[in-house]
Design a protein around this motif. Sequence first.
Motif, PDB file in Angstrom:
ATOM      1  N   LEU A 142      -8.839   7.498  -3.510  1.00 40.74           N
ATOM      2  CA  LEU A 142      -7.641   6.358  -3.532  1.00 40.74           C
ATOM      3  C   LEU A 142      -8.207   5.318  -3.424  1.00 40.74           C
ATOM      4  O   LEU A 142      -9.523   4.995  -2.575  1.00 40.74           O
ATOM      5  N   GLU A 174       0.705  14.296 -10.072  1.00 44.47           N
ATOM      6  CA  GLU A 174       0.391  13.468  -8.976  1.00 44.47           C
ATOM      7  C   GLU A 174      -1.475  14.165  -8.794  1.00 44.47           C
ATOM      8  O   GLU A 174      -1.850  13.389  -7.973  1.00 44.47           O
ATOM      9  N   SER A 187      -4.159  12.220 -10.617  1.00 48.00           N
ATOM     10  CA  SER A 187      -4.071  10.781  -9.920  1.00 48.00           C
ATOM     11  C   SER A 187      -5.323  10.860  -9.053  1.00 48.00           C
ATOM     12  O   SER A 187      -5.059   9.698  -9.061  1.00 48.00           O
ATOM     13  N   TYR A 188      -5.036  11.559  -7.875  1.00 46.94           N
ATOM     14  CA  TYR A 188      -5.978  11.279  -6.926  1.00 46.94           C
ATOM     15  C   TYR A 188      -7.044  11.655  -6.902  1.00 46.94           C
ATOM     16  O   TYR A 188      -8.583  11.440  -5.924  1.00 46.94           O
ATOM     17  N   VAL A 246      -7.609   1.215  -2.814  1.00 45.50           N
ATOM     18  CA  VAL A 246      -6.771   0.889  -1.905  1.00 45.50           C
ATOM     19  C   VAL A 246      -7.139  -0.864  -2.143  1.00 45.50           C
ATOM     20  O   VAL A 246      -7.676  -1.592  -2.128  1.00 45.50           O
ATOM     21  N   GLN A 277       0.745  -1.321   0.522  1.00 47.75           N
ATOM     22  CA  GLN A 277      -0.084   0.059  -0.140  1.00 47.75           C
ATOM     23  C   GLN A 277       0.646   1.562   0.148  1.00 47.75           C
ATOM     24  O   GLN A 277       0.634   2.262   1.072  1.00 47.75           O
ATOM     25  N   GLU A 278       2.291   1.231  -0.884  1.00 49.29           N
ATOM     26  CA  GLU A 278       2.624   2.575  -0.766  1.00 49.29           C
ATOM     27  C   GLU A 278       1.763   3.595  -1.641  1.00 49.29           C
ATOM     28  O   GLU A 278       2.681   4.789  -0.633  1.00 49.29           O
ATOM     29  N   ARG A 279       0.876   3.454  -2.274  1.00 49.07           N
ATOM     30  CA  ARG A 279       0.365   4.676  -2.403  1.00 49.07           C
ATOM     31  C   ARG A 279      -0.685   5.075  -1.518  1.00 49.07           C
ATOM     32  O   ARG A 279      -1.072   6.748  -1.626  1.00 49.07           O
ATOM     33  N   ALA A 280      -1.403   4.069  -0.660  1.00 50.38           N
ATOM     34  CA  ALA A 280      -2.148   4.288  -0.044  1.00 50.38           C
ATOM     35  C   ALA A 280      -1.022   5.501   0.978  1.00 50.38           C
ATOM     36  O   ALA A 280      -1.662   6.343   1.592  1.00 50.38           O
ATOM     37  N   LYS A 281       0.525   5.430   1.767  1.00 52.54           N
ATOM     38  CA  LYS A 281       0.872   5.824   2.579  1.00 52.54           C
ATOM     39  C   LYS A 281       0.890   7.230   1.889  1.00 52.54           C
ATOM     40  O   LYS A 281       1.407   8.077   2.911  1.00 52.54           O
ATOM     41  N   ARG A 282       1.406   7.703   0.585  1.00 54.65           N
ATOM     42  CA  ARG A 282       1.888   8.642   0.033  1.00 54.65           C
ATOM     43  C   ARG A 282       0.229   8.945   0.222  1.00 54.65           C
ATOM     44  O   ARG A 282       1.056  10.821   1.083  1.00 54.65           O
ATOM     45  N   ALA A 283      -0.238   8.969  -0.046  1.00 55.53           N
ATOM     46  CA  ALA A 283      -1.958   9.574  -0.303  1.00 55.53           C
ATOM     47  C   ALA A 283      -1.903   9.925   1.228  1.00 55.53           C
ATOM     48  O   ALA A 283      -2.136  11.079   1.764  1.00 55.53           O
TER      49      ALA A 283
END
Length: 504
Positions: A384, A492, A495-496, A386, A195-201
């Motif tokens: 997002l 970026e 993208s969200y 997940v 879940q790297e994208r969720a961590k970034r969010a």
Amino acid sequence: MVAIAYSVAFEGLEARLVEVQCSAAPGLPGFAIVGLPDKAVSEARERVRAAFGALSIAMPNKRLTVNLSPADLPKEGSHFDLAIALAVLAALEIVPADELGRCVCLGELALDGRLVGVAGALPAAMAAAEDDRALICPRACGPEAAWVDAVPVIAPATLREVVDHLTDRHPQGRATPGVIGSAPPVGCLSEVKGQERAKRALEIAAAGRHHLLMVGPPGAGKSMLAARLPGLLPPLSPVEALETSMIHSLAGTLEDGGISRRAPFCEPHHTASMAAIVGGGRGAKPGQISLAHNGVLFLDEFPEFPRQVLETLRQPIETGEVVVARANAHVRYPCRFLLVAAANPCRCGHLADAALACARAPNCGADYMGKISGPLMDRFDLRLEVPAVGFMDLELPAGGETSAQVAARVAAARAVQARRFVDKPRLRANADASGALLDEIAAPDDKGRALIHRAAERLGLTARGYHRILRTARTIADLDDSVRVHSHHLAEAISYRLPFVAGG
């Protein structure tokens, strides 16, 4: 003789001074309380009688009339007990009326004369300071009220100690402020596997106070991610801590009388009523959105909340405050919170998995997400997906960045925003910027401008969505320590904002 004591009545965060007037006149013995008292205030008669008995003070053979002025202001709560008792004692010339007139009194009486803690000591102390009076409150409330150092706070344990203080037989010392609340333990972000994208969010949401919606199947880690968000947020500033603590004091949820520097994290269940979420009920008390002021409001199982409750969030999200209007109350509470919502993609939760999805897929996804209206969905800066975590990923050792590492970047970005809005006290994060100021601080370069124009056309962005992308891009640029918003920051942010299947 008419003796006067002072207490407060609460209207939102404002504590209005109330004169408690007591007249002891000849006539049939009686004890009446007038001035729009509620049931709890009217029952103070019996508590005062019993407390006087514990002090071996006999009620006089006179007609006692207590008036709570202004008489057209509703009086609610047991905190008037102490002021009523002291006004009666002053009318009987047991305590000096001049000493009593220099104090604001707050506290509930037990039958044995003890003073019981009540909610609202911190706003009451603020009101006493503004009126240049001391505050007398129960010992349990002393550490909380003493944070207002502009007012002498006396916190006795019993009514007898109050009488001894006012008559100089045994003066009480000033109460000392409670300890600053320590942050509860929060799980580390490195414990979340994948879940790297969720961590970034989460990092972007914490840095700019951007509202976040996470949609994914059961067990993907949405709640686990949200629970780690408090570990990324910086401590509250002194002004924010005072604002938040006053709300919690009024709600009676301030722990151990200490001003808390930690951002609140509220997670009401989806069966919560509108009054519990927005505020209202008896006395128009603050709701969860106000208790989450300067912190996080996490709504798990977002579509399961009643639609009427969800729609009431739209205005507070935009304005940062909520007005609770009732027939006998019209109060305003601040509610500048970071909204984090989590939802399954459909009722069964397995819309993307053909082997597990129900027979109604994909219509069940449209129906389920359709509970979230388009205008409410538009208010989420970050939307997002997940995905589910594979069992092979779960066998990997924990690693990645820790919450402390991400929190350091968040704190640096918040410091940039604090300098940016230093002459605008109402603005504290990029999510608050709008109008000409937003155009100035988030003006993209030429490539970025062309990119967001194409995105606005293809995604059918509303004006609100367009501005939320600019705010998010400004936060991403702050995390990147960039003065200018460039095209990759906008890419970026865009993208969200990819649309989900949502209702209208």
